[in-house]
Design an enzyme around this catalytic site. Structure first.
Site, mmCIF file in Angstrom:
data_model
loop_
_atom_site.group_PDB
_atom_site.id
_atom_site.type_symbol
_atom_site.label_atom_id
_atom_site.label_comp_id
_atom_site.label_asym_id
_atom_site.label_seq_id
_atom_site.Cartn_x
_atom_site.Cartn_y
_atom_site.Cartn_z
ATOM 1 N N GLU A 64 0.802 -1.219 0.000
ATOM 2 C CA GLU A 64 0.000 0.000 0.000
ATOM 3 C C GLU A 64 0.838 1.274 0.000
ATOM 4 O OE1 GLU A 64 -2.593 -0.611 3.342
ATOM 5 O OE2 GLU A 64 -4.075 -1.656 2.125
ATOM 6 N N GLU A 71 6.985 -22.126 7.626
ATOM 7 C CA GLU A 71 7.335 -21.283 8.766
ATOM 8 C C GLU A 71 8.285 -21.982 9.731
ATOM 9 O OE1 GLU A 71 4.304 -21.512 12.353
ATOM 10 O OE2 GLU A 71 3.276 -20.857 10.530
#
Length: 301
Positions: free
Chosen positions: A85, A116
Site C-alpha cells: 500500500e 514457517e
C-alpha cells in the site's frame, strides 16, 4: 515444543470466552469487541519502541536503504499488505518497502505447509531478496518464536542490516540480537491460539505506524495530506485535485489545470501555484529538497 507453546500468552486460554460456543451471535460479537478494545492500549504501551524503530527506518531510507518485512502466515500477509500500500499512498518505488512471506507469494492465498518451521528458508529469502547492510529487516511473529523469522533476522544481523522484531508476547525468541524489539501484549485470543484476531490487529496497527510515520518524516505528507499520492486511477486523480485545492485555496477548475500542467504530481502543482514556478522549476526544487514541500518553498524564496 508443546510445553513451550503452552507458556505463550498468545496460546493461552481466555477465561472470558471459555463458553463461547454457548453464546448468541450478539453475545459473541460483544465479547470480541470488548477484547478488541484492549489492542490500542497494548500498542500505546510500546510507542517508545515503535518510535525507536521509525528513527532507524528513516535513517536507512534516507541513506539508500530499504525496509523489509519477514513473516509467516498472518504475520507475513500483514507485512505484504502494508508494503503493497505504500507505492499508491506515498509514491514510493515498489522495491523500497517489501513484504516477504514464508513459502513465497502463493502463501498469501493458501498456507504452505512447513514453510514457517524452516530457519534455513528465512536465511535463503534474505539472500534471494539481496538484503544489504544498508537495509532494515522487521521480523513479524505473533508467537515470537517462528523459526522462519528467526532465521531471517539472524542472517540479516550477520550481513550488518538493522533489525526490528514485532511479536505479541512479553518475551520472544525473535528479540535476540535485534536493534529494537516491539512486544505488543494483547493477551489470550477470543478463540484460543487464533492470532489473526487481537495479535493480527495489533501487528497491523504497528505496521501502519512504522510506514506512515516514516513517510511523514521523509516529507511525503504535507500537513495531513498525502501529497505524494500517485494519480493512477480516477479516484486518485480527483484526490490530487482536492489536495491542490486544500493547500492553495484555488477553485476546482484551477486545480484541475494545475494538476494537468504538473502531469498529476500534487507536489509540483502546489509549488507551481505557491511560488509561480514552472513544472520544471518545481521538479528541480523538489529534487534539491528530497521532496519536502516546505523546504522547497523556503529555497525558492
Amino acid at each position: 515444543m508443546l510445553e513451550n507453546l503452552k507458556e505463550l500468552m498468545t496460546e493461552g486460554k481466555n477465561e472470558r470466552t471459555k463458553d463461547l460456543d454457548q453464546l448468541s451471535v450478539r453475545e459473541i460479537l460483544q465479547v470480541m469487541n470488548d477484547e478488541d478494545k484492549k489492542v490500542p492500549h497494548a500498542v500505546e504501551d510500546v510507542l517508545d519502541q515503535v518510535a525507536e524503530a521509525v528513527e532507524i527506518i528513516v535513517h536507512s531510507l534516507e541513506n539508500g536503504g530499504r525496509l523489509f518485512y519477514f513473516g509467516a502466515g498472518t504475520s507475513g500477509r500483514l507485512g505484504i499488505l502494508d508494503a503493497s500500500e505504500c507505492p499508491p499512498t506515498f509514491g514510493t518505488d515498489p522495491d523500497l518497502i517489501q513484504g516477504v512471506i514464508a513459502g513465497g507469494p502463493s502463501a498469501m492465498i493458501r498456507a504452505v505447509e512447513g514453510a514457517e518451521d524452516s530457519e534455513e528458508l528465512g536465511e535463503k529469502d534474505i539472500g534471494k531478496h539481496e538484503v544489504t547492510a544498508k537495509d532494515v529487516v522487521v521480523g513479524i511473529a505473533a508467537s515470537g518464536r517462528t523459526p522462519y523469522v528467526i532465521g531471517a533476522l539472524r542472517t540479516a544481523q550477520e550481513i550488518g542490516a538493522r533489525t526490528i522484531s514485532l511479536s505479541c508476547n512479553e518475551t520472544a525468541l525473535i528479540d535476540g540480537g535485534v536493534d529494537v524489539s516491539i512486544n505488543v501484549v494483547v493477551g489470550p485470543e477470543v478463540v484460543t491460539g487464533s492470532t489473526r484476531l487481537k495479535a493480527g490487529s495489533a501487528q497491523k496497527l504497528v505496521l501502519n505506524m512504522l510506514t506512515t510515520a516514516t513517510m511523514i518524516r521523509l516529507g511525503k505528507v504535507y500537513g495531513n495530506l498525502m501529497v505524494n499520492v500517485q494519480a493512477t486511477n480516477q479516484k486518485l486523480r480527483e484526490r490530487v485535485k482536492r489536495i491542490v485545492m486544500e493547500v492553495t485555496g484555488v477553485t476546482y477548475a484551477e486545480a484541475e489545470h494545475l494538476a494537468e500542467l504538473a502531469q498529476g504530481d500534487a507536489k509540483a502543482a502546489i509549488l507551481m501555484k505557491l511560488t509561480g514556478s514552472s513544472r520544471d522549476e518545481a521538479m528541480q526544487l523538489l529534487r534539491q529538497t528530497n521532496g519536502r514541500i516546505r523546504d522547497a518553498i523556503r529555497l525558492y524564496g
